[in-house]
Design an enzyme around this catalytic site. Structure first.
Site, mmCIF file in Angstrom:
data_model
loop_
_atom_site.group_PDB
_atom_site.id
_atom_site.type_symbol
_atom_site.label_atom_id
_atom_site.label_comp_id
_atom_site.label_asym_id
_atom_site.label_seq_id
_atom_site.Cartn_x
_atom_site.Cartn_y
_atom_site.Cartn_z
ATOM 1 N N ASP A 95 0.819 -1.220 0.000
ATOM 2 C CA ASP A 95 0.000 0.000 0.000
ATOM 3 C C ASP A 95 0.850 1.265 0.000
ATOM 4 O O ASP A 95 2.064 1.209 0.213
ATOM 5 C CB ASP A 95 -0.943 -0.004 1.217
ATOM 6 N N HIS A 132 -6.987 -4.342 10.555
ATOM 7 C CA HIS A 132 -6.778 -4.144 9.112
ATOM 8 C C HIS A 132 -5.547 -4.898 8.619
ATOM 9 O O HIS A 132 -4.625 -5.193 9.381
ATOM 10 C CB HIS A 132 -6.739 -2.654 8.738
HETATM 11 P P1 PGA Z 1 2.680 -1.566 12.502
HETATM 12 O O1 PGA Z 1 1.510 -1.485 11.462
HETATM 13 O O2 PGA Z 1 3.622 -2.601 11.969
HETATM 14 O O3 PGA Z 1 3.309 -0.205 12.503
HETATM 15 O O4 PGA Z 1 2.097 -1.957 13.806
HETATM 16 C C1 PGA Z 1 0.939 -2.668 11.010
HETATM 17 C C2 PGA Z 1 -0.348 -2.351 10.294
HETATM 18 O O5 PGA Z 1 -0.993 -1.342 10.639
HETATM 19 O O6 PGA Z 1 -0.719 -3.115 9.395
#
Ligand code: PGA
Length: 269
Positions: A67, A138
């Site tokens: 993304d 998510h």
């Molecule tokens: P993070 O994000 O690795 O910074 O916890 C993961 C995500 O939001 O998919």
């Protein structure tokens, strides 16, 4: 589903790097799907270390990312392209033309989604996809919803995601509210999935995703539809898992060394 729970984060990252290394040795037709965020930072550090020692190579690999925010120029230091360059790509031997990520600066984001879908079609299904999970469940930027479209799409980020990710933005209030994300269908199209989650902020989402109902309201739960899902958790992220899943993880750990030593059913023939 193969769930592994670790007390030691460096062992977790070592095992994750083994799985990526295996995919890298899969030949020119194999691809690695990667993600951004704090979760994979230790894995990328380990991959850079292994590359420096000549243990792995990205020379034949293709890498595609999940993304990107909409509205950032490709060289914006807050963007995921810049994150990937800094944390991994500038330090390994991946040919730059074989790195793919949605372009959040494309004049027409919908056209960009179709372009990225075509990239994924070209890559095909021989792909290891590494994903994290948000505190709201998510995956990529597929936020909880009534239904989730299959392919790449434009999404509006939830307030919770904006709030969490703004901490990594400079200045925080510049964080975009929209992004382009690989769809959950394309994530599930990969032939192997690796989910990594670290920390107690993920415990609720992890328990829901691995043990709750399979629903678009918790996108991480859809990963369980995949026949080859490996989940690497630290103890805090695993803390709310039902005991039966923790026991499964312990049993798998007891059996795994024997499998690696060649005592599995297939090698007995
Ligand atoms: P993070 O994000 O690795 O910074 O916890 C993961 C995500 O939001 O998919």
């Amino acid at each position: 589903m193969d769930i592994r729970i670790y007390g030691d984060e460096s062992r977790l990252n070592g095992d994750a790097a083994d799985i990526v290394g295996e995919a890298l040795r899969g030949g020119p037709a194999s691809a690695i799907g990667l993600c951004t965020g704090m979760t994979p930072v230790g894995l990328y550090r380990e991959l850079v270390r292994r590359r420096a020692k000549g243990e792995i190579s990205f020379a034949d690999a293709t890498v595609c990312n999940l993304d990107e925010y909409i509205g950032l120029t490709p060289d914006d230091p807050n963007g995921f392209r810049a994150f990937m360059r800094k944390r991994l790509l500038d330090e390994v031997d991946l040919p730059p033309e074989r790195f793919f990520i949605p372009d959040g600066s494309a004049p027409d984001p919908e056209d960009e989604c179709r372009r990225f879908d075509a990239v994924l079609d070209g890559i095909g299904r021989r792909r290891l996809q590494v994903v994290g999970i948000g505190g709201n469940g998510h995956v990529g930027f597929n936020e909880p919803d009534d239904s989730l479209p299959y392919g790449t799409r434009v999404v509006r980020l939830s307030d919770r995601t904006v709030q969490t990710n703004a901490a990594y933005f400079d200045p925080p209030d510049r964080i975009p509210r929209r992004a382009i994300t690989m769809g959950i269908g394309s994530i599930l199209d990969a032939d192997r999935l690796l989910l990594i989650a670290l920390g107690k902020e993920k415990a609720e989402a992890v328990a829901g995703a691995l043990a709750g109902p399979i629903t678009a309201r918790l996108p991480g739960s859809l990963l369980r539809l995949h026949p080859r899902l490996t989940v690497l958790l630290d103890r805090e992220a695993a803390s709310l898992l039902p005991e039966r899943l923790k026991a499964d993880a312990g049993l798998a750990r007891a059996i795994r060394p024997r499998i690696e030593d060649g005592f599995d059913e297939t090698s007995r023939q």
